[in-house]
Enzyme design. Structure first.
Site, PDB file in Angstrom:
ATOM      1  N   SER A  95     -30.534 -32.791 -13.494  1.00 53.94           N
ATOM      2  CA  SER A  95     -30.675 -34.168 -13.951  1.00 53.94           C
ATOM      3  C   SER A  95     -31.456 -34.227 -15.266  1.00 53.94           C
ATOM      4  O   SER A  95     -31.094 -33.572 -16.235  1.00 53.94           O
ATOM      5  CB  SER A  95     -31.326 -35.005 -12.845  1.00 53.94           C
ATOM      6  N   ASP A 217     -20.561 -39.315  -9.185  1.00 59.81           N
ATOM      7  CA  ASP A 217     -22.011 -39.324  -9.361  1.00 59.81           C
ATOM      8  C   ASP A 217     -22.394 -40.642 -10.012  1.00 59.81           C
ATOM      9  O   ASP A 217     -22.046 -40.891 -11.169  1.00 59.81           O
ATOM     10  CB  ASP A 217     -22.429 -38.136 -10.241  1.00 59.81           C
ATOM     11  N   HIS A 245     -25.640 -37.035  -6.761  1.00 60.65           N
ATOM     12  CA  HIS A 245     -26.357 -36.543  -7.937  1.00 60.65           C
ATOM     13  C   HIS A 245     -27.119 -35.241  -7.685  1.00 60.65           C
ATOM     14  O   HIS A 245     -27.758 -34.730  -8.598  1.00 60.65           O
ATOM     15  CB  HIS A 245     -27.334 -37.634  -8.395  1.00 60.65           C
TER      16      HIS A 245
END
Length: 267
Positions: A95, A217, A245
């Site tokens: 991320s 996502d 995610h």
């Protein structure tokens, strides 16, 4: 400063193998990589750490000024790499850590020789020519909710971020991770994360790079993966058969296979 203590650095795996640094995302800690470490440990030296404010890091080292920008977190990464005297390591960032890794590679290019971006986003807010997945109003509302009631926000958002509604244990784990993070420090990291714009930074990447996106996502839609892939010349884009995610938790076999295939290609 004792960087190992500040960032709760853990080193495991094969001491003779190439070093792989695993970096967690917002609201998480190094435990989120527990399903990846066994897949790498036989052949690679694996370094894990917690950003200040997460996990078992030294909360006393937190500075809102330093961590009010991604460069502050990247400085942590650079200092961990220097403390361990790493050279040509592979940085795996989940991320927001994917963009932190881009900045760190620019700070200490001799220490980071390749990047793996797991569910990355270069910018979360849409503009005229870019789809990040959120409007500016969406992000303002998200941050206002988080700042007014962090525990309530965590309970509501963790299952949405994780996806995989048929596996509620995954959403529960992410919620518990969010709730274990100091709310004041989480607020700073959230604002730093969701207001960041790293699109120009992608142009500085010159090392081999793997971009891992998920089929679905809500945080990093596939348009983002395609954008990052186009922005980094020679990068490899892999779309995992995974939802949500956090594919290293929801689809660890597919994620680990993709990472290992990339690592083997670097030899």
């Amino acid at each position: 400063m004792d960087v190992a203590r500040r960032n709760n650095v853990t080193v495991t795996g094969n001491p003779r193998g190439r070093t792989v640094v695993l970096a967690h995302g917002f609201g998480c800690d190094q435990n989120m990589w527990r399903l990846t470490v066994p897949a790498l440990a036989e052949d690679y030296r694996v370094v894990l750490f917690d950003y200040v404010g997460a996990g078992r890091s030294d909360a006393a080292a937190f500075s809102a000024a330093r961590y009010g920008s991604l460069s502050g977190y990247a400085q942590d990464v650079a200092e961990v790499c220097e403390a361990l005297d790493l050279h040509d390591a592979v940085f795996v960032g989940h991320s927001v850590s994917a963009m932190i890794g881009v900045l760190a590679a620019g700070m200490v290019p001799e220490r980071i020789g390749a990047l793996v971006m797991v569910a990355p986003s270069a910018r979360y807010i849409d503009d005229d020519s870019y789809r990040g997945g959120f409007s500016a109003d969406d992000i303002d509302e998200l941050l206002a909710s988080l700042e007014s009631n962090y525990l309530g926000w965590s309970a509501a958002m963790a299952p949405v971020i994780m996806g995989n509604a048929d596996r509620p244990d995954l959403g529960e784990e992410l919620k518990n991770s969010f709730c274990a993070t100091d709310p004041e420090m989480a607020r700073v990291f959230a604002r730093t994360t969701f207001l960041s714009d790293s699109r120009e930074d992608l142009k500085t990447v010159t090392v081999p790079t793997l971009v891992l996106e998920c089929t679905q996502d809500v945080i990093a839609p596939r348009e983002v993966g395609a954008f990052i892939h186009r922005a980094i010349p020679g990068s490899t884009l892999v779309t995992l058969d995974a939802y949500g995610h956090c594919p290293h938790l929801s689809a660890p076999d597919a994620t680990n296979d993709a990472i290992r295939t990339f690592l083997e290609s670097l030899r």
